[in-house]
Write an enzyme that holds these catalytic residues in place. Structure first.
Site, short mmCIF file in Angstrom:
data_model
loop_
_atom_site.label_atom_id
_atom_site.label_comp_id
_atom_site.label_asym_id
_atom_site.label_seq_id
_atom_site.Cartn_x
_atom_site.Cartn_y
_atom_site.Cartn_z
N ARG A 110 -0.15 -26.45 32.20
CA ARG A 110 -0.93 -26.07 31.02
C ARG A 110 -2.36 -26.59 31.20
O ARG A 110 -2.56 -27.72 31.64
CB ARG A 110 -0.31 -26.72 29.77
CG ARG A 110 0.48 -25.74 28.92
CD ARG A 110 1.28 -26.41 27.84
NE ARG A 110 0.51 -27.16 26.86
CZ ARG A 110 1.03 -27.68 25.75
NH1 ARG A 110 2.30 -27.50 25.47
NH2 ARG A 110 0.29 -28.36 24.90
N LYS A 153 8.19 -33.37 20.92
CA LYS A 153 8.42 -32.57 19.71
C LYS A 153 9.10 -31.23 20.07
O LYS A 153 10.09 -30.84 19.46
CB LYS A 153 7.09 -32.30 18.98
CG LYS A 153 6.36 -33.57 18.56
CD LYS A 153 5.07 -33.28 17.81
CE LYS A 153 4.00 -32.59 18.62
NZ LYS A 153 3.46 -33.40 19.74
N ARG A 209 -6.92 -35.38 24.00
CA ARG A 209 -5.85 -35.08 23.02
C ARG A 209 -5.31 -36.37 22.42
O ARG A 209 -5.03 -36.43 21.22
CB ARG A 209 -4.72 -34.30 23.69
CG ARG A 209 -5.08 -32.84 23.94
CD ARG A 209 -4.18 -32.23 24.99
NE ARG A 209 -2.82 -32.03 24.55
CZ ARG A 209 -1.79 -31.84 25.39
NH1 ARG A 209 -1.98 -31.86 26.70
NH2 ARG A 209 -0.59 -31.63 24.91
N ARG A 220 4.26 -32.47 33.56
CA ARG A 220 4.84 -31.25 32.96
C ARG A 220 4.32 -29.99 33.63
O ARG A 220 3.13 -29.84 33.89
CB ARG A 220 4.51 -31.20 31.47
CG ARG A 220 4.99 -29.88 30.84
CD ARG A 220 4.92 -29.86 29.35
NE ARG A 220 3.60 -30.13 28.83
CZ ARG A 220 3.34 -30.28 27.54
NH1 ARG A 220 4.31 -30.18 26.66
NH2 ARG A 220 2.12 -30.52 27.12
N ARG A 239 -1.55 -31.68 11.24
CA ARG A 239 -2.18 -32.70 12.10
C ARG A 239 -3.38 -33.34 11.45
O ARG A 239 -4.05 -34.16 12.08
CB ARG A 239 -2.67 -32.06 13.39
CG ARG A 239 -1.57 -31.62 14.29
CD ARG A 239 -2.15 -31.27 15.64
NE ARG A 239 -1.21 -30.43 16.32
CZ ARG A 239 -0.89 -30.55 17.59
NH1 ARG A 239 -1.48 -31.44 18.33
NH2 ARG A 239 -0.01 -29.76 18.13
P1 AP5 Z 1 7.31 -31.85 24.92
O1 AP5 Z 1 8.61 -31.70 24.22
O2 AP5 Z 1 6.64 -30.63 25.43
O3 AP5 Z 1 6.32 -32.71 24.02
P2 AP5 Z 1 5.44 -32.26 22.78
O4 AP5 Z 1 5.39 -33.43 21.84
O5 AP5 Z 1 5.92 -30.95 22.22
O6 AP5 Z 1 4.07 -32.13 23.55
P3 AP5 Z 1 2.92 -31.03 23.47
O7 AP5 Z 1 2.00 -31.37 24.58
O8 AP5 Z 1 3.46 -29.64 23.46
O9 AP5 Z 1 2.35 -31.39 22.08
P4 AP5 Z 1 0.94 -31.17 21.52
O10 AP5 Z 1 1.14 -31.59 20.13
O11 AP5 Z 1 -0.17 -31.81 22.23
O12 AP5 Z 1 0.72 -29.63 21.82
P5 AP5 Z 1 0.85 -28.32 20.95
O13 AP5 Z 1 1.42 -27.30 21.82
O14 AP5 Z 1 1.47 -28.57 19.63
O15 AP5 Z 1 7.51 -32.90 26.11
C1 AP5 Z 1 6.46 -33.17 27.01
C2 AP5 Z 1 7.05 -33.38 28.42
O16 AP5 Z 1 7.86 -34.54 28.40
C3 AP5 Z 1 7.97 -32.22 28.86
O17 AP5 Z 1 7.80 -32.01 30.23
C4 AP5 Z 1 9.37 -32.73 28.54
O18 AP5 Z 1 10.35 -32.21 29.42
C5 AP5 Z 1 9.20 -34.23 28.75
N1 AP5 Z 1 10.06 -35.04 27.88
C6 AP5 Z 1 10.36 -34.83 26.57
N2 AP5 Z 1 11.16 -35.79 26.10
C7 AP5 Z 1 11.35 -36.67 27.13
C8 AP5 Z 1 12.09 -37.88 27.27
N3 AP5 Z 1 12.78 -38.41 26.26
N4 AP5 Z 1 12.04 -38.49 28.47
C9 AP5 Z 1 11.34 -37.97 29.52
N5 AP5 Z 1 10.65 -36.81 29.46
C10 AP5 Z 1 10.65 -36.18 28.27
O19 AP5 Z 1 -0.70 -28.02 20.65
C11 AP5 Z 1 -1.57 -27.63 21.69
C12 AP5 Z 1 -2.97 -27.45 21.13
O20 AP5 Z 1 -2.96 -26.40 20.12
C13 AP5 Z 1 -3.57 -28.65 20.41
O21 AP5 Z 1 -4.16 -29.57 21.31
C14 AP5 Z 1 -4.60 -27.98 19.50
O22 AP5 Z 1 -5.73 -27.57 20.24
C15 AP5 Z 1 -3.87 -26.72 19.06
N6 AP5 Z 1 -3.09 -26.95 17.82
C16 AP5 Z 1 -1.74 -26.85 17.69
N7 AP5 Z 1 -1.38 -27.16 16.44
C17 AP5 Z 1 -2.51 -27.46 15.76
C18 AP5 Z 1 -2.78 -27.89 14.43
N8 AP5 Z 1 -1.80 -28.08 13.53
N9 AP5 Z 1 -4.07 -28.11 14.09
C19 AP5 Z 1 -5.09 -27.92 14.96
N10 AP5 Z 1 -4.90 -27.53 16.25
C20 AP5 Z 1 -3.62 -27.31 16.64
#
Ligand code: AP5
Length: 220
Positions: free
Chosen positions: A166, A21, A177, A134, A95
């Protein structure tokens, strides 16, 4: 043609942890210029600054649990009110069904309806591989992958900040997760399918291939 796409992209990027994402959001911002609203980034910044929200969110985030709806809904509403007129790329919000309902209400009040929910689908073994490999810069947030780190593997090549893993990319947290996503977040697929705005994208393959699919789908 495609007027809305170039002026005010209004989308949710949806998908499990590690689906790409944040990566796709970065590319969409470069192409279309819409503001990026990542609740994960906003919460991590609050944790780093030690604000009240950050203190409340930290333990949920480290364990891979969702931060309470009331906290994230307020964050998203404030950000949308600030920047929404220029469009928005929501990343990681909503979410839960209550978050999606709150978003519908907020967007109706702001008269900024959602154009599409772009759902990135990746098999679980690939998600685990992406998350465990990552690394991120603790200064500017730039993402790195093990196997493709700078010459000094602890130093960010953009800002010189320290490259770290992270806390929620540790194996136990990743496992949780993914379970939390399956239980609390996947019901939104039906929610948005029923609203007629869901676009499902195969998010395997290279980052550029995925981006090509996203752009093609948004252009339809
Ligand atoms: P990346 O682009 O970072 O993936 P992502 O989907 O953004 O993954 P996140 O881990 O950031 O998502 P998340 O939803 O768990 O975390 P968030 O920060 O929102 O890609 C991942 C890796 O893969 C990278 O190294 C990238 O280079 C690689 N990659 C990407 N595309 C690729 C491809 N095509 N091929 C190969 N490699 C690739 O949330 C964190 C925490 O915050 C949550 O767990 C929760 O505690 C809290 N939180 C956030 N939002 C909410 C909400 N709405 N409600 C409640 N809690 C929330």
């Amino acid at each position: 043609m495609l007027y809305w796409l170039y002026t005010r992209l209004r989308i949710v990027l949806f998908g499990p942890p590690g689906a790409g994402k944040g990566t796709q959001a970065g590319l969409l911002i470069e192409k279309y210029g819409a503001p990026h609203i990542s609740t994960g980034d906003i919460l991590r910044e609050a944790v780093a600054k030690g604000t009240e929200i950050g203190k409340e969110a930290q333990s949920y985030m480290t364990k891979g649990e969702l931060v309470p709806d009331r906290v994230v809904i307020e964050i998203a509403k404030q950000k949308l009110a600030e920047v929404g007129k220029s469009g928005y790329i929501l990343d990681g919000f909503p979410r839960t069904v209550p978050q999606a309902e709150a978003l519908d209400t907020a967007l109706a009040e702001l008269e900024l309806p959602l154009d599409a929910v772009v759902s990135l689908a990746v098999p679980e073994d690939e998600l685990v591989k992406r998350l465990s490999g990552r690394r991120v810069c603790s200064g500017c947030g730039a993402p790195y992958m093990v196997g493709n780190l700078p010459e000094d593997p602890e130093k960010c090549s953009s800002c010189g900040g320290k490259i770290v893993q992270r806390a929620d990319d540790e194996p136990e947290s990743v496992k949780n997760r993914l379970q939390v996503y399956a239980k609390q977040t996947t019901p939104l697929l039906d929610y948005y399918r029923n609203h007629g705005v869901l676009i499902e994208i195969d998010a395997t393959g290279s980052i550029n291939d995925v981006f090509g699919r996203v752009v093609a789908a948004l252009s339809k």
